[in-house]
Scaffold this active site. Structure first.
Site, PDB file in Angstrom:
ATOM      1  N   LYS A  13       7.799   1.811  -0.639  1.00 32.83           N
ATOM      2  CA  LYS A  13       8.444   3.104  -0.710  1.00 32.83           C
ATOM      3  C   LYS A  13       8.967   3.410   0.770  1.00 32.83           C
ATOM      4  CE  LYS A  13       4.669   5.313  -1.703  1.00 32.83           C
ATOM      5  NZ  LYS A  13       3.540   3.985  -1.996  1.00 32.83           N
ATOM      6  N   ARG A  88       0.639  13.323  -4.512  1.00 36.90           N
ATOM      7  CA  ARG A  88      -0.297  12.125  -4.935  1.00 36.90           C
ATOM      8  C   ARG A  88      -1.125  12.726  -6.118  1.00 36.90           C
ATOM      9  NH1 ARG A  88       0.609   8.842   0.085  1.00 36.90           N
ATOM     10  NH2 ARG A  88      -0.237   6.625  -0.484  1.00 36.90           N
ATOM     11  N   ARG A 127       1.120  -7.655   5.324  1.00 38.18           N
ATOM     12  CA  ARG A 127       1.463  -6.362   6.314  1.00 38.18           C
ATOM     13  C   ARG A 127       0.520  -6.157   7.116  1.00 38.18           C
ATOM     14  NH1 ARG A 127       2.792  -0.389   3.909  1.00 38.18           N
ATOM     15  NH2 ARG A 127       0.499  -0.388   3.897  1.00 38.18           N
ATOM     16  N   ARG A 133      -2.696  -2.525  10.322  1.00 44.72           N
ATOM     17  CA  ARG A 133      -3.126  -1.078   9.801  1.00 44.72           C
ATOM     18  C   ARG A 133      -4.591  -1.036   9.478  1.00 44.72           C
ATOM     19  NH1 ARG A 133       0.772   1.976   5.741  1.00 44.72           N
ATOM     20  NH2 ARG A 133      -1.272   2.366   4.655  1.00 44.72           N
ATOM     21  N   ARG A 144      -7.639   1.550  -2.550  1.00 48.61           N
ATOM     22  CA  ARG A 144      -6.263   2.452  -2.735  1.00 48.61           C
ATOM     23  C   ARG A 144      -5.581   2.310  -3.799  1.00 48.61           C
ATOM     24  NH1 ARG A 144      -4.123  -0.023   2.537  1.00 48.61           N
ATOM     25  NH2 ARG A 144      -1.984   0.740   1.692  1.00 48.61           N
TER      26      ARG A 144
END
Ligand code: ADP
Length: 191
Positions: A13, A88, A127, A133, A144
């Protein structure tokens, strides 16, 4: 243009949001990015959000809604925006409806990036190594995904029923996906 980009964690996204926003000359508003900026600046909002983010849970609606309301009140969003990571939850959908209605405009389209669940988990793990992160560990990634399926995936149906949904295949090279998105969005009339 007032647009939303949706898709499970790791769907790409954020990457696509930048291209779309540039194309339409509107800001890409990513709630995840705003939260992360607040976390690194150590603001009270960041301190509160971090607890949830690190666990892969959603930040409470009240906090998120207030933050988005403030952001879309900024002058650069007056002519339109692309929301990435918001809404969300169903409560956020209703809140956003109110915010947009208040400005006398309407949503133009909700772009849904369709991807394979296993593929995106491996993207997220990659990632994690590059960006480091805090919420990209395997356990948190799984959480998640669960929260997404439970709370956010149902929104796709909501927007489909409003005839706002534009589904695009999110697998493949970044440029290919961008091209599919532009082809799909160019047929959406501006309000
Ligand atoms: P992802 O890559 O999982 O889609 P984001 O960067 O969009 O992640 O968001 C990271 C985290 O920020 C989420 O897991 C959640 O804790 C929080 N967050 C972002 N947007 C929202 C939202 N609309 N409502 C609640 N929490 C949010």
């Amino acid at each position: 243009m007032r647009l939303i980009i949706m898709g499970p964690p790791g769907a790409g996204k954020g990457t696509q949001a930048k291209y779309i926003a540039e194309h339409f000359g509107i800001p890409a508003i990513s709630t995840g990015d705003i939260f992360r900026a607040n976390v690194s600046d150590g603001t009270p909002l960041g301190v509160e959000a971090k607890r949830y983010m690190d666990a892969g849970e959603y930040v409470p609606d009240e906090v998120t809604n207030r933050m988005v309301r403030n952001r879309i009140d900024e002058p650069d969003a007056a002519e339109g925006f692309l929301l990435d990571g918001y809404p969300r939850t169903l409560a956020q959908v209703e809140e956003l409806d109110g915010m947009i209605k208040f400005t006398g405009h309407q949503l133009d389209a909700v772009l849904s990036l369709v991807v394979d669940k296993d593929e995106v988990v491996s993207r997220l793990l990659q990632r994690a190594q590059i960006e480091g992160r805090a919420d990209d560990t395997e356990d948190v990634i799984r959480r998640r995904q669960e929260v997404y399926l439970d709370q956010t995936e149902p929104l796709i149906q909501v927007y489909k029923e409003r005839s706002l949904l534009v589904e695009v295949d999110g697998l493949g090279e970044v440029e290919e996906v961008t091209k599919r998105i532009f082809d799909a969005l160019d047929v959406v009339p501006e309000s």
